[in-house]
Motif scaffolding. Structure first.
Motif, mmCIF file in Angstrom:
data_model
loop_
_atom_site.group_PDB
_atom_site.id
_atom_site.type_symbol
_atom_site.label_atom_id
_atom_site.label_comp_id
_atom_site.label_asym_id
_atom_site.label_seq_id
_atom_site.Cartn_x
_atom_site.Cartn_y
_atom_site.Cartn_z
ATOM 1 N N LEU A 71 19.923 -61.897 -15.471
ATOM 2 C CA LEU A 71 18.976 -61.445 -16.141
ATOM 3 C C LEU A 71 18.645 -59.920 -15.723
ATOM 4 O O LEU A 71 18.299 -59.034 -16.349
ATOM 5 C CB LEU A 71 17.648 -62.036 -16.174
ATOM 6 N N ALA A 72 18.691 -59.878 -14.289
ATOM 7 C CA ALA A 72 18.587 -58.367 -13.689
ATOM 8 C C ALA A 72 19.545 -57.479 -14.181
ATOM 9 O O ALA A 72 19.090 -56.386 -14.284
ATOM 10 C CB ALA A 72 18.505 -58.516 -12.308
ATOM 11 N N GLY A 73 20.818 -58.345 -14.332
ATOM 12 C CA GLY A 73 22.001 -57.406 -14.763
ATOM 13 C C GLY A 73 21.745 -56.771 -16.217
ATOM 14 O O GLY A 73 22.108 -55.605 -16.459
ATOM 15 N N GLU A 74 21.175 -57.635 -16.994
ATOM 16 C CA GLU A 74 20.790 -57.204 -18.446
ATOM 17 C C GLU A 74 19.706 -56.079 -18.315
ATOM 18 O O GLU A 74 19.833 -55.019 -19.185
ATOM 19 C CB GLU A 74 20.002 -58.261 -19.237
ATOM 20 N N ALA A 75 18.718 -56.186 -17.481
ATOM 21 C CA ALA A 75 17.717 -54.951 -17.430
ATOM 22 C C ALA A 75 18.274 -53.921 -16.987
ATOM 23 O O ALA A 75 17.889 -52.930 -17.264
ATOM 24 C CB ALA A 75 16.530 -55.671 -16.471
ATOM 25 N N SER A 95 26.542 -59.930 -12.663
ATOM 26 C CA SER A 95 25.223 -59.619 -11.697
ATOM 27 C C SER A 95 24.685 -60.955 -11.030
ATOM 28 O O SER A 95 24.319 -61.015 -10.019
ATOM 29 C CB SER A 95 24.003 -59.175 -12.695
ATOM 30 N N ALA A 96 25.170 -61.832 -12.068
ATOM 31 C CA ALA A 96 24.913 -63.569 -11.249
ATOM 32 C C ALA A 96 25.576 -63.750 -10.237
ATOM 33 O O ALA A 96 24.981 -64.074 -9.156
ATOM 34 C CB ALA A 96 25.026 -64.250 -12.745
ATOM 35 N N GLY A 97 26.837 -63.222 -10.352
ATOM 36 C CA GLY A 97 27.574 -63.662 -9.070
ATOM 37 C C GLY A 97 27.545 -62.783 -7.964
ATOM 38 O O GLY A 97 27.626 -63.124 -6.686
ATOM 39 N N THR A 98 26.937 -61.550 -8.264
ATOM 40 C CA THR A 98 26.831 -60.693 -7.057
ATOM 41 C C THR A 98 25.576 -61.214 -6.384
ATOM 42 O O THR A 98 25.629 -61.172 -5.122
ATOM 43 C CB THR A 98 26.271 -59.221 -7.668
ATOM 44 N N PHE A 99 24.356 -61.783 -6.916
ATOM 45 C CA PHE A 99 23.337 -62.033 -6.289
ATOM 46 C C PHE A 99 23.728 -63.491 -5.315
ATOM 47 O O PHE A 99 22.972 -64.001 -4.555
ATOM 48 C CB PHE A 99 21.900 -62.152 -6.965
#
Length: 298
Positions: free
Chosen positions: A228-232, A292-296
């Protein structure tokens, strides 16, 4: 209050270097995952941003596959694969460096070193600004390789050849390789400010809602909040990315269409309207969630 400040400062001094090293390594691993998962989506995004040949993402992907073959989706991969580890390392290292600075500063003024959301955004923006001096030229070379003609008409033999020609034809390293750097700085500051702010907000809200420490939040939820942070990240900065792509795929020398960032913004608005600043957003958002999910989660 003074004791708390001294304690935080001792922790920063004792563990700061070790933690920074961990942040850099984690960032590098996350960066490699970003490239391998996201490159096919990225070339579709860049093609949609820089040309009107395609009616949409599916049309672009279909025609790239048909006209250039499956390996075309990984055009320009070498440059970000080599450089993205450094970029993401700088992002995470810069964020945690700024965060620890704010924690020590807060401890001098109150009993809690916890960051405000304004400080979290500032820490993320600092990370993005630090990273921009790496990401600018890396992405410029990648975009040139992604948008050059296919086959015998290609302009560059590879990343190093691209750098040499950009420097020669663009009037030096700063004007050639670093073309579009001003808008890159603006994009990175906004994007990573929102990226880290959104992730930290979602993690804090979950921990507060369920009265649990953040360390007990499950890996799938961490991945979800990272996605979700990636979408933002992209929703907050996408118009800057469109302008950057147009400037970094533009002709060099006397045939340049977009000599300045301001001129590019004006021309896109005049020729395409508001819609022009959001071309290619669909595949970008599809890509952003898992990357982004994979990064975190790494």
């Amino acid at each position: 209050m003074a004791d708390a400040a001294e304690e935080v400062e001792r922790e920063v001094e004792a563990g700061g270097a070790k933690q920074t090293a961990k942040d850099l390594f984690a960032g590098a691993m996350g960066g490699v995952a970003q490239v391998l998962l996201g490159q096919p989506f990225d070339i579709v995004k860049v093609r949609l941003q820089t040309t009107t040949r395609y009616t949409g993402a599916i049309d672009a992907a279909t025609r790239i596959f048909k006209d250039e073959g499956p390996l075309a989706f990984y055009k320009g991969t070498l440059t970000p694969l080599v450089g993205i580890g450094a970029c993401v390392s700088v992002q995470f290292g810069g964020f945690h460096y700024a965060r620890r600075h704010f924690e020590a500063s807060n401890a001098l003024r109150s009993s809690s070193p916890a960051l405000s959301y304004t400080q979290l955004f500032a820490s993320g923006a600092f990370a993005g600004l630090s990273n921009s001096f790496l990401s600018g030229p890396i992405e410029h070379v990648r975009i040139r390789l992604q948008t050059q003609p296919h086959g015998a008409g290609r302009l560059y033999g590879g990343p190093l050849d691209c750098v040499r020609k950009l420097s020669r034809q663009g009037g030096g390293v700063l004007k050639g390789v670093y073309r579009g750097q001003a808008v890159t700085v603006m994009r990175e500051g906004m994007a990573y400010g929102m990226w880290f702010l959104t992730f930290e907000y979602l993690m804090n809200r979950h921990a507060a809602s369920y009265s649990m420490p953040r360390s007990e939040i499950s890996a799938p939820l961490i991945a979800l909040y990272g996605g979700l942070a990636g979408e933002a990240l992209w929703l907050s900065s996408y118009p800057f990315d469109v302008v950057k792509s147009k400037m970094q795929s533009d002709e060099l020398g006397s045939r340049t269409r977009y000599p300045t960032m301001r001129g590019c913004f004006q021309q896109v608005w005049r020729e395409e309207g508001m819609r022009g600043f959001w071309r290619g957003l669909g595949p970008t958002l599809v890509r952003a969630m898992p990357i982004s999910a994979g990064t975190f989660a790494v």
